[in-house]
Write a protein that holds these residues in place. Structure first.
Motif, PDB file in Angstrom:
ATOM      1  N   ALA A  79      22.882  -5.336  67.432  1.00 15.95           N
ATOM      2  CA  ALA A  79      22.810  -5.402  65.882  1.00 15.95           C
ATOM      3  C   ALA A  79      22.643  -3.931  65.376  1.00 15.95           C
ATOM      4  O   ALA A  79      23.084  -3.603  64.230  1.00 15.95           O
ATOM      5  N   ILE A  80      21.437  -3.268  66.007  1.00 17.34           N
ATOM      6  CA  ILE A  80      21.268  -2.127  65.749  1.00 17.34           C
ATOM      7  C   ILE A  80      22.492  -0.881  65.709  1.00 17.34           C
ATOM      8  O   ILE A  80      22.925  -0.095  64.927  1.00 17.34           O
ATOM      9  N   LEU A  81      23.156  -1.061  66.824  1.00 13.81           N
ATOM     10  CA  LEU A  81      24.269  -0.384  67.011  1.00 13.81           C
ATOM     11  C   LEU A  81      25.289  -0.467  65.894  1.00 13.81           C
ATOM     12  O   LEU A  81      25.935   0.392  65.532  1.00 13.81           O
ATOM     13  N   MET A  82      25.408  -1.680  65.410  1.00 11.85           N
ATOM     14  CA  MET A  82      26.297  -1.960  64.422  1.00 11.85           C
ATOM     15  C   MET A  82      25.822  -1.591  62.894  1.00 11.85           C
ATOM     16  O   MET A  82      26.638  -1.983  61.958  1.00 11.85           O
ATOM     17  N   THR A  83      24.583  -1.213  63.100  1.00 16.46           N
ATOM     18  CA  THR A  83      23.778  -0.822  61.605  1.00 16.46           C
ATOM     19  C   THR A  83      23.331   0.382  61.793  1.00 16.46           C
ATOM     20  O   THR A  83      23.936   1.407  61.861  1.00 16.46           O
ATOM     21  N   ARG A  84      21.922   0.459  61.947  1.00 14.51           N
ATOM     22  CA  ARG A  84      21.203   1.513  62.374  1.00 14.51           C
ATOM     23  C   ARG A  84      19.745   1.385  62.392  1.00 14.51           C
ATOM     24  O   ARG A  84      19.334   0.147  62.362  1.00 14.51           O
ATOM     25  N   VAL A  85      19.151   2.267  62.996  1.00 15.63           N
ATOM     26  CA  VAL A  85      17.458   1.992  63.267  1.00 15.63           C
ATOM     27  C   VAL A  85      17.113   1.987  61.892  1.00 15.63           C
ATOM     28  O   VAL A  85      17.193   3.095  60.898  1.00 15.63           O
ATOM     29  N   MET A  86      16.248   1.176  61.590  1.00 20.08           N
ATOM     30  CA  MET A  86      15.718   0.939  60.199  1.00 20.08           C
ATOM     31  C   MET A  86      14.141   1.401  60.107  1.00 20.08           C
ATOM     32  O   MET A  86      13.664   1.681  60.852  1.00 20.08           O
ATOM     33  N   VAL A  87      13.893   1.737  58.698  1.00 21.86           N
ATOM     34  CA  VAL A  87      12.628   2.187  58.124  1.00 21.86           C
ATOM     35  C   VAL A  87      11.923   0.753  57.829  1.00 21.86           C
ATOM     36  O   VAL A  87      12.390  -0.018  56.897  1.00 21.86           O
ATOM     37  N   PRO A  88      11.022   0.497  58.227  1.00 21.54           N
ATOM     38  CA  PRO A  88      10.192  -1.006  58.161  1.00 21.54           C
ATOM     39  C   PRO A  88       9.626  -1.020  56.793  1.00 21.54           C
ATOM     40  O   PRO A  88       9.084   0.110  56.595  1.00 21.54           O
ATOM     41  N   THR A  89       9.707  -2.265  56.171  1.00 18.12           N
ATOM     42  CA  THR A  89       9.211  -2.376  55.060  1.00 18.12           C
ATOM     43  C   THR A  89       8.688  -4.090  55.053  1.00 18.12           C
ATOM     44  O   THR A  89       9.482  -4.826  55.416  1.00 18.12           O
ATOM     45  N   PRO A  90       7.442  -4.324  54.756  1.00 20.24           N
ATOM     46  CA  PRO A  90       6.455  -3.409  54.239  1.00 20.24           C
ATOM     47  C   PRO A  90       5.760  -2.581  55.432  1.00 20.24           C
ATOM     48  O   PRO A  90       6.249  -2.920  56.704  1.00 20.24           O
ATOM     49  N   ALA A  91       5.149  -1.544  55.080  1.00 26.49           N
ATOM     50  CA  ALA A  91       4.625  -0.654  56.168  1.00 26.49           C
ATOM     51  C   ALA A  91       3.977  -1.205  57.204  1.00 26.49           C
ATOM     52  O   ALA A  91       4.106  -0.847  58.556  1.00 26.49           O
ATOM     53  N   HIS A  92       2.946  -2.234  57.048  1.00 26.81           N
ATOM     54  CA  HIS A  92       2.251  -2.637  57.864  1.00 26.81           C
ATOM     55  C   HIS A  92       2.951  -3.804  58.916  1.00 26.81           C
ATOM     56  O   HIS A  92       2.355  -3.808  60.066  1.00 26.81           O
TER      57      HIS A  92
END
Length: 313
Positions: A183-196
């Protein structure tokens, strides 16, 4: 005939809209499941939702294409051979005894087994965003100091299009859990939210984390039942890089400086810690804007034991 063309156009438009919605839904679900998998709280509902979204994308656009044995470039090497070279040349024989307090990580020989890329004809909305972001940084007239990374090796010339050195565009690793790798290959590496809820990377705040060393990234990989580990190989635009050698970096300062436009990324330099007492001898690169990275390959590999090889510098 005109009516038939109109119907075909409308059908194509509907497919494009559906795929954009599916890609965005997949991105959100992937981020959540990657976090849960790292926390060892893999809820069945989340896994089922992710599987359903992946199947929707596959029906519309096809599944990732295996290219392991395909020959490429002027050398005629296979993707497997080239990717193995990339892994080997970025290997570091440096045990990390401070990986999240969980004990020692022993560098291993990493043997490439399979290489995948996006399906032929796949049009990712995130690829468009990445290229636009890279062009925006390039055209902003910024004073960007060039940096070198361990992944600046000749073999990548046959794996990707020419990188834009003027904006510090690099080829970097991101390892993950097998349940979300495709799934990451088909989208991208995410910035997590919320931060914790970040899966890893609390050291430098909530961002998308990448490594110049296959060994460093391997620390975060989780295996399948068959003993295969997933690694994403990504193009990443670093732009102006804030380098920190602080033992305990000021997260608020790092993230606010990037969001204020003073820098486009952070380099967490653990090779040269200020106190020198806990150096794991690795560097990580963090971007706080998801649009600054684009995955190009998903590599499945095995750990075949401790390695002390010729590339360990």
């Amino acid at each position: 005939e005109g009516r038939l063309q109109a119907v075909n156009f409308e059908n194509e438009r509907n497919v494009q809209l559906q795929s954009r919605e599916a890609q965005e839904a997949l991105r959100v679900a992937t981020s959540r499941l990657e976090i849960l998998s790292q926390e060892k709280k893999q809820l069945q509902l989340d896994k089922d939702e992710l599987k359903q979204l992946q199947q929707e994308l596959i029906r519309t656009l096809g599944r990732p294409m295996e290219i392991t044995s395909q020959r490429v470039g002027y050398s005629g090497h296979t993707f497997k051979t080239l990717m193995q070279g990339f892994f080997d040349q970025t290997f570091q024989d440096r045990p990390d005894r401070h990986l999240g307090g969980s004990g020692k990580h022993q560098p291993n020989q990493l043997d490439v087994v399979q290489v995948f890329q996006l399906p032929e004809g796949f049009q990712s909305i995130y690829t468009e965003e990445y290229l636009t972001k890279r062009d925006d940084i390039a055209s902003a007239g910024l004073r960007i100091q060039q940096i070198t990374t361990r992944s600046d090796v000749d073999v990548i010339a046959e794996l990707t299009e020419e990188l834009d050195n003027s904006v510090n565009e690099k080829y970097l690793f991101h390892a993950t859990h097998p349940g979300v790798a495709e799934a990451i290959l088909m989208t991208r590496v995410m910035v997590p939210t919320p931060a914790h809820r970040a899966a890893h990377g609390h050291m430098y705040g909530p961002g998308a984390y990448f490594a110049e060393s296959s060994t460093k990234s391997d620390q975060y990989a989780k295996p399948t039942s068959e003993g295969l580990y997933p690694m994403l190989v990504n193009r990443v635009v670093l732009g102006r890089v804030k380098i920190t050698t602080a033992v305990d970096p000021n997260i608020e300062e790092l993230t606010s400086d990037c969001r204020a436009g003073l820098y486009e990324s952070v380099c967490g330099d653990r090779m040269n810690l200020r106190d020198g007492t806990r150096a794991a001898k690795y560097r990580e690169f963090i971007v706080y804007d998801e649009a600054q990275s684009m995955p190009e390959y998903l590599v499945w590999y095995r750990r075949s034991g401790p390695r002390h090889g010729r590339w360990s510098r």
